[in-house]
Enzyme design. Structure first.
Site, short mmCIF file in Angstrom:
data_model
loop_
_atom_site.label_atom_id
_atom_site.label_comp_id
_atom_site.label_asym_id
_atom_site.label_seq_id
_atom_site.Cartn_x
_atom_site.Cartn_y
_atom_site.Cartn_z
N HIS A 150 68.31 20.43 -22.76
CA HIS A 150 69.71 20.50 -23.53
C HIS A 150 70.13 21.89 -23.51
O HIS A 150 71.14 22.09 -24.08
CB HIS A 150 69.40 19.78 -24.61
CG HIS A 150 68.75 20.49 -25.97
ND1 HIS A 150 67.47 20.24 -26.31
CD2 HIS A 150 69.12 21.51 -26.77
CE1 HIS A 150 67.04 20.97 -27.43
NE2 HIS A 150 68.14 21.74 -27.74
N SER B 27 65.28 26.46 -29.77
CA SER B 27 65.17 25.47 -28.81
C SER B 27 64.82 26.02 -27.55
O SER B 27 65.51 27.09 -27.15
CB SER B 27 66.20 24.48 -28.38
OG SER B 27 66.61 23.73 -29.64
N ASP C 160 63.54 16.43 -22.08
CA ASP C 160 64.21 17.49 -22.56
C ASP C 160 63.36 18.69 -22.18
O ASP C 160 63.25 19.70 -22.81
CB ASP C 160 64.21 17.48 -24.30
CG ASP C 160 65.21 18.39 -24.72
OD1 ASP C 160 66.06 18.77 -23.83
OD2 ASP C 160 65.28 18.63 -25.72
#
Length: 308
Positions: free
Chosen positions: A53, A162, A83
């Site tokens: 992402h 992230s 992911d």
């Protein structure tokens, strides 16, 4: 007897050591038209692991390191359903991180998160493993899949973390930070055999093919009677069966315990995902299941997940 000061110093020494070891391996990523995130160099020739992402549909990525270097990176492949995304730096990196094994983690164990929250490169937070075996939904354009065995930590994570590293006290990467689920609640994708296979597939093909049966599940210790019956201590409990999936059509139910696939023992989600490789797509698979204390066989014909 250890004093509070000595205990704090010992804790600090571990965190400082991990930060110094991993700092050069973690980069701030800037993706054209998407924003920022983090990435971890995992090979000497410049492969870098991050979240899918973070990359999105981007193709132009810049990676900035704590030594001030700023390097162009190309997208090797993304796998939204884990992911995970893989980049390769145009210039080989000198500081690859060492990948560990999240299977060895224990609740309460010290972990350190290294990333770039809000664009602050090289930020370090520390905490503990709060829980193991969590599930996290992931989605691409055609399907939704649960990422299983996710690590929950109270090490502070913020936007921009992230794709950064979750590291144990020895300085090995045990997870890739992926989500902030609330105050004091961060989630990380585990580094395990499944993750390594995904990374290998991305390196080789730029994509991942999966056999899909349509369940969400988690590892569960078996009661003594059932453990003696099947000859193992753990299995995968079916938590949810997706409607109109191969599992639903085969009659699999929530609370079923999957103990083997084609006779090969299943002790956890990682075993299940490993045994449902692309070679199983379209092929009848025999699941050994315990339902309400009784063993039975269920035949499932997996589909290719991306074809849905």
């Amino acid at each position: 007897m250890t004093t509070d000061t000595e205990a704090l110093d010992a804790y600090s020494r571990v965190v400082v050591s991990v930060a110094e070891k991993l700092g050069p391996s973690v980069a701030n990523l800037r993706v054209a038209r998407r924003g920022t995130g983090s990435g971890v160099v995992i090979t000497p020739d410049g492969f870098m692991l991050t979240n899918a992402h973070v990359i999105g549909n981007g193709r132009r990525v810049r990676a900035s390191f704590t030594d001030g270097s700023d390097v162009q990176a190309s997208v090797v492949g993304v796998d939204p359903l884990s992911d995970l995304g893989l980049l390769r730096l145009d210039t080989a990196a000198a500081h690859p991180a060492e990948l560990g094994d999240a299977a060895n983690l224990r609740v309460g164990q010290l972990v350190v998160a290294i990333g770039n929250p809000h664009g602050y490169a090289g930020s370090v937070t520390a905490g503990v493993v709060s829980a193991l075996g969590r599930s996290l939904p992931a989605r691409d354009r055609t399907a939704t899949r649960m990422i299983d065995d996710v690590i929950q930590t109270d090490a502070a994570l913020n936007p921009g973390n992230s794709g950064g590293a979750l590291v144990d006290g020895t300085g090995t990467v045990v997870g890739i930070n992926t989500a902030v689920a609330g105050v004091g609640l961060g989630l990380a994708i585990p580094i395990n055999a499944t993750t390594r296979r995904i990374v290998s597939a991305l390196m080789r093909d730029g994509r991942v093919r999966r056999a899909w049966i349509g369940i969400a599940g988690g590892a569960r210790p078996l009661p003594p009677r059932i453990a003696a019956l099947v000859g193992r201590d753990n299995a995968v409990e079916v938590v949810e069966v997706i409607g109109d999936s191969p599992a639903a059509r085969a009659g699999l139910r929530a609370e079923d315990l999957i103990v083997a696939i084609d006779g090969v023992p299943v002790r956890g989600v990682d075993d299940l995902q490993r045994l449902l490789g692309e070679e199983r797509i379209g092929v009848g698979v025999a699941l050994s299941v315990v339902r309400e204390g009784e063993p039975r066989e269920v035949t499932v014909r997996p589909e290719e997940l991306s074809s849905r």
